[in-house]
Scaffold this motif. Structure first.
Motif, PDB file in Angstrom:
ATOM      1  N   ASN A 135      11.941   9.550   4.933  1.00 17.27           N
ATOM      2  CA  ASN A 135      11.258   8.936   5.837  1.00 17.27           C
ATOM      3  C   ASN A 135       9.700   9.092   5.484  1.00 17.27           C
ATOM      4  O   ASN A 135       9.018  10.008   5.162  1.00 17.27           O
ATOM      5  CB  ASN A 135      11.156   9.979   7.146  1.00 17.27           C
ATOM      6  N   VAL A 136       8.998   8.039   6.014  1.00 17.26           N
ATOM      7  CA  VAL A 136       7.490   7.854   5.785  1.00 17.26           C
ATOM      8  C   VAL A 136       6.946   6.955   7.054  1.00 17.26           C
ATOM      9  O   VAL A 136       7.240   6.020   7.568  1.00 17.26           O
ATOM     10  CB  VAL A 136       7.226   6.949   4.630  1.00 17.26           C
ATOM     11  N   GLU A 137       6.072   8.106   7.541  1.00 17.45           N
ATOM     12  CA  GLU A 137       5.320   7.395   8.907  1.00 17.45           C
ATOM     13  C   GLU A 137       3.891   7.600   8.573  1.00 17.45           C
ATOM     14  O   GLU A 137       3.284   8.406   8.113  1.00 17.45           O
ATOM     15  CB  GLU A 137       5.706   8.157  10.006  1.00 17.45           C
TER      16      GLU A 137
ATOM     17  N   LYS B 223       0.774  -1.039  -0.106  1.00 17.17           N
ATOM     18  CA  LYS B 223      -0.032  -0.061  -0.040  1.00 17.17           C
ATOM     19  C   LYS B 223       0.849   1.279  -0.007  1.00 17.17           C
ATOM     20  O   LYS B 223       0.586   2.226  -0.625  1.00 17.17           O
ATOM     21  CB  LYS B 223      -0.951   0.017   1.037  1.00 17.17           C
ATOM     22  N   GLU B 224       1.954   1.210   0.838  1.00 18.07           N
ATOM     23  CA  GLU B 224       2.718   2.380   0.692  1.00 18.07           C
ATOM     24  C   GLU B 224       3.489   2.532  -0.618  1.00 18.07           C
ATOM     25  O   GLU B 224       3.739   3.883  -0.940  1.00 18.07           O
ATOM     26  CB  GLU B 224       4.009   2.374   1.896  1.00 18.07           C
ATOM     27  N   SER B 225       3.916   1.525  -1.148  1.00 19.60           N
ATOM     28  CA  SER B 225       4.541   1.596  -2.617  1.00 19.60           C
ATOM     29  C   SER B 225       3.625   2.390  -3.506  1.00 19.60           C
ATOM     30  O   SER B 225       3.998   3.279  -4.331  1.00 19.60           O
ATOM     31  CB  SER B 225       4.707   0.387  -3.000  1.00 19.60           C
ATOM     32  N   VAL B 226       2.425   1.964  -3.406  1.00 19.20           N
ATOM     33  CA  VAL B 226       1.393   2.500  -4.225  1.00 19.20           C
ATOM     34  C   VAL B 226       1.072   4.142  -4.053  1.00 19.20           C
ATOM     35  O   VAL B 226       1.062   4.980  -5.024  1.00 19.20           O
ATOM     36  CB  VAL B 226      -0.092   1.783  -4.296  1.00 19.20           C
ATOM     37  N   MET B 227       0.986   4.344  -2.822  1.00 17.78           N
ATOM     38  CA  MET B 227       1.242   5.590  -2.110  1.00 17.78           C
ATOM     39  C   MET B 227       2.260   6.554  -2.563  1.00 17.78           C
ATOM     40  O   MET B 227       2.149   7.618  -3.065  1.00 17.78           O
ATOM     41  CB  MET B 227       1.032   5.995  -0.739  1.00 17.78           C
ATOM     42  N   ILE B 228       3.474   6.154  -2.636  1.00 19.34           N
ATOM     43  CA  ILE B 228       4.596   6.637  -3.028  1.00 19.34           C
ATOM     44  C   ILE B 228       4.596   6.775  -4.767  1.00 19.34           C
ATOM     45  O   ILE B 228       4.973   8.101  -4.926  1.00 19.34           O
ATOM     46  CB  ILE B 228       6.066   5.874  -2.800  1.00 19.34           C
ATOM     47  N   ILE B 229       4.421   6.121  -5.528  1.00 13.74           N
ATOM     48  CA  ILE B 229       4.086   6.191  -6.858  1.00 13.74           C
ATOM     49  C   ILE B 229       3.112   7.300  -7.033  1.00 13.74           C
ATOM     50  O   ILE B 229       3.609   8.243  -7.700  1.00 13.74           O
ATOM     51  CB  ILE B 229       3.579   5.035  -7.708  1.00 13.74           C
ATOM     52  N   ASN B 230       2.077   7.279  -6.576  1.00  7.08           N
ATOM     53  CA  ASN B 230       1.029   8.595  -6.527  1.00  7.08           C
ATOM     54  C   ASN B 230       1.492   9.862  -6.137  1.00  7.08           C
ATOM     55  O   ASN B 230       1.393  10.786  -6.959  1.00  7.08           O
ATOM     56  CB  ASN B 230      -0.383   7.998  -5.702  1.00  7.08           C
TER      57      ASN B 230
END
Length: 169
Positions: free
Chosen positions: A131-133, A107-114
């Motif tokens: 950093n991602v929290e 889910k975080e990977s999809v968020m980063i791409i977006n």
């Protein structure tokens, strides 16, 4: 006596040649691929990892992957050998790149791409995500432009829509 000295010298040379310098494997900080730097380098967090013929790439399950299966946004747990170059971004020689495939990482990977798509204004623009929290219904991210690492900013991203809600310098 001379043959004994030569034999002794031969044994020492044999052992020295047989000794391989052992390099320690270091545990890098898990992060996201935000740029492919050249053919054999990848930017993960604030480190550029060089990929060599000795680098292993695998899924968290242990399944072996090829370098061409790496994609922008993937969350990676890197391991490296030797010393990390003290530059910015830092540089290291990758020994193992483990693609994290648990539900949260995916889910975080999809968020980063977006988020990268929302930030990019041109193909030449690249970002360092340090950093991602997760915080309640948002993600909080520290980001820098690769072209100007003196200016960093913090993003607040909606955890459901992945829309950038707030950007603070």
């Amino acid at each position: 006596m001379r043959s004994f000295s030569l034999l002794y010298l031969f044994i020492i040379v044999f052992f020295l040649l047989g000794c391989e310098e052992k390099q320690d494997i270091h545990h890098g900080e898990a992060g996201f691929i935000t740029q492919f730097v050249g053919k054999d380098q990848v930017l993960i967090g604030d480190v550029i990892y060089s990929i060599t013929s000795d680098t292993k790439i695998s899924a968290a399950s242990g399944e072996s992957l090829n370098q061409d299966e790496l994609q922008l946004g993937m969350k990676i747990q890197p391991y490296y050998i030797g010393a990390m170059e003290e530059s910015f971004p830092a540089k290291a020689k990758a020994k193992l790149l483990r693609v994290l495939t648990d539900d949260t990482s995916m889910k975080e990977s999809v968020m980063i791409i977006n988020v990268l798509q929302q930030l990019k204004r041109s193909e030449d623009e690249h970002f360092i995500v340090t950093n991602v929290e997760r915080a309640d219904q948002t993600y909080i991210m520290n980001v820098m432009k690769r072209s100007n690492v003196d200016i960093g900013f913090t993003l607040t991203v909606d955890a459901e829509t992945f829309e950038i809600l707030f950007m603070e310098a």
